[in-house]
Design an enzyme around this catalytic site. Structure first.
Site, PDB file in Angstrom:
ATOM      1  N   HIS A  20       0.767  -1.098  -0.115  1.00 50.79           N
ATOM      2  CA  HIS A  20       0.100   0.187  -0.062  1.00 50.79           C
ATOM      3  C   HIS A  20       1.004   1.113   0.075  1.00 50.79           C
ATOM      4  O   HIS A  20       0.625   2.248  -0.864  1.00 50.79           O
ATOM      5  CB  HIS A  20      -0.994   0.113   1.519  1.00 50.79           C
ATOM      6  N   GLN A  41      -8.462  -6.912 -10.941  1.00 41.87           N
ATOM      7  CA  GLN A  41      -9.125  -5.708 -10.466  1.00 41.87           C
ATOM      8  C   GLN A  41      -8.632  -4.547 -11.050  1.00 41.87           C
ATOM      9  O   GLN A  41      -9.532  -3.653 -11.530  1.00 41.87           O
ATOM     10  CB  GLN A  41      -8.679  -5.402  -8.904  1.00 41.87           C
TER      11      GLN A  41
END
Ligand code: ATP
Ligand code: PAF
Ligand code: BAL
Length: 405
Positions: free
Chosen positions: A108, A244
């Site tokens: 992240h 995704q």
């Protein structure tokens, strides 16, 4: 036979090539060996983890709430984001969004770093979106680590400030409640739930979409909401969840969203395992064996680089690694072994995710897979089984075979 080992190969449909949208960019085009990401370990020692009850969100807000010792605004409502966003429309400052479900790790943070390099303001959203979890999936145990996430963002923001090469820093973290995100009421997690959904098909129906039938509907719906709330010029997604990224790019193109989708490379642990919030469930026995998927994909990539273009040869190399590893594990007996099931191993078109019989080197392909690491059968005395007692953990990974000019 104690172990079910299935290599599910989806029906083959040859793809109809479609051009990449100009609003799409990869920060790095893959193969792991070319990556410069630092080796990172997945340890979460010292972090306080709480169960992801849907009330497990951060404490409630005050008017101008900020993360401790930082200038990072904590925004909890759509209205507060709109108020924060408005002046930046007028001063033409570029705003980037990094959507996450929290339990932040270096994967992240790498996306946030990339966003800060080329945008004036970075907004990180932290929201465990129930709509993308199937009814039988791990929503209830999904790790929620708000305090550690907040500390990680504050530390990263300091790092960004000290490094003179960034255009921006972390300006805000958006942590909405489910009531805020679904103002008409949460539609439910069932396949036949009624509500306002965004569905991106057929690309969202294959591979991950086949195993998790509500997943991409939930992802596309929540991302459309996040994009409409934050109105970013750029959004940052990780290649770890490659399908995704394909779904989001398709949504942006098909709904004419004025957004550039940037895809960052997969951050891996030193032994190659892709960092994932779910790795904390693995425990000491399953963790080293969990690299099996990546090793299998690397073997397939090598076969491709060695000249094979056909599905059988390329995926055959991956299958051999999976089968050999499983056989080695089974020979260890209950007290020592790790069992896993292969959900799928795929060689797919990069734009449609449809299965390929052969790779066209001018287009390249995507090698991807999913494995289920089964719970340890016979724990040893004092064995660390992982977070929440070491439940079944489903891991995904991929390697992009880039087009050859
Ligand atoms: N290892 C990684 N490297 C780069 N990006 C990543 C990595 N892991 C996750 N991301 C990206 O971070 C964003 C938020 O992902 P998310 O919060 O679901 O984390 P996660 O580790 O993928 O969790 P999960 O265990 O649910 O798969 C997504 O765009 C995802 O692709
Ligand atoms: C994009 C996302 C934040 C949507 O909930 C989620 O799917 C994720 O973390 O990858
Ligand atoms: N990173 C993907 C989020 C999920 O598995 O629900």
């Amino acid at each position: 036979m104690l172990v079910r080992h299935t290599l599910r190969r989806p029906a083959i449909h040859l793809s109809i090539p479609s051009a990449c949208t100009p609003s799409t960019r990869h920060l790095v085009s893959l193969p792991r060996h070319n990556q410069s990401s630092p080796a990172i370990t997945t340890t979460t020692t010292g972090r306080r983890r709480t169960m992801a009850t849907r009330c497990g969100t951060p404490p409630s807000s005050s008017a101008l709430e900020k993360l401790p010792s930082s200038s990072i605004r904590v925004l909890r409502t759509v209205e507060s984001v709109r108020r924060w966003r408005k002046p930046h429309q007028l001063d033409q400052r570029r705003v980037a969004l990094v959507p996450t479900m929290g339990a932040l790790h270096e994967g992240h943070l790498s996306l946030v770093r990339a966003a800060a390099r080329e945008n004036h303001h970075v907004v990180v959203s932290v929201y465990v979106n129930p709509a993308q979890f199937g009814v039988a999936e791990d929503l209830a145990s999904y790790p929620v680590t708000w305090e550690a996430d907040a500390a990680a963002l504050v530390a990263l923001d300091r790092e960004l400030a000290d490094d003179g090469h960034n255009l921006g820093r972390i300006s805000a973290v958006f942590v909405p409640s489910t009531q805020e995100m679904y103002p008409g009421g949460f539609p439910g997690q069932e396949v036949d739930s009624k509500g306002s959904f965004v569905s991106i098909t057929p690309v969202g129906e294959v591979l991950e979409g086949r195993s998790r039938p509500t997943f991409f509907r939930g992802v596309a719906t929540v991302c459309m909401k996040l994009f409409n709330i934050v109105q970013p010029e750029r959004v940052y997604f990780g290649q770890k969840d490659v399908q995704q990224t394909v779904v989001i790019k398709r949504m942006v193109r098909d709904f004419m969203l004025p957004i550039e989708v940037v895809v960052g490379p997969t951050t891996r642990a030193a032994d190659g395992l892709a960092l994932s919030s779910r790795n904390v469930y693995l425990g000491e026995r399953r963790r080293p064996v969990a690299t099996v998927l990546y090793r299998a994909l690397c073997a397939a990539e090598k076969a491709y680089k060695d000249g094979a273009k056909d599905r059988e040869t390329v995926l055959g190399a991956a299958t051999r690694v999976l089968e050999t590893t499983l056989a080695e594990q089974m020979a260890l007996g209950q007290e020592g072994r790790v069992r896993f099931e292969v959900d799928y191993i795929s060689l797919a078109d990069p734009d449609t995710m449809e299965e390929l019989q052969a790779v066209d080197p001018a287009r390249g392909g995507i090698l991807s897979g999913a494995v289920r690491m089964l719970p340890v059968e016979a724990p040893r005395e004092g064995e660390d089984l992982g977070h929440s007692g070491g439940p079944l953990v489903r891991l995904i990974d991929n390697i992009i075979l880039p087009p050859v000019a």
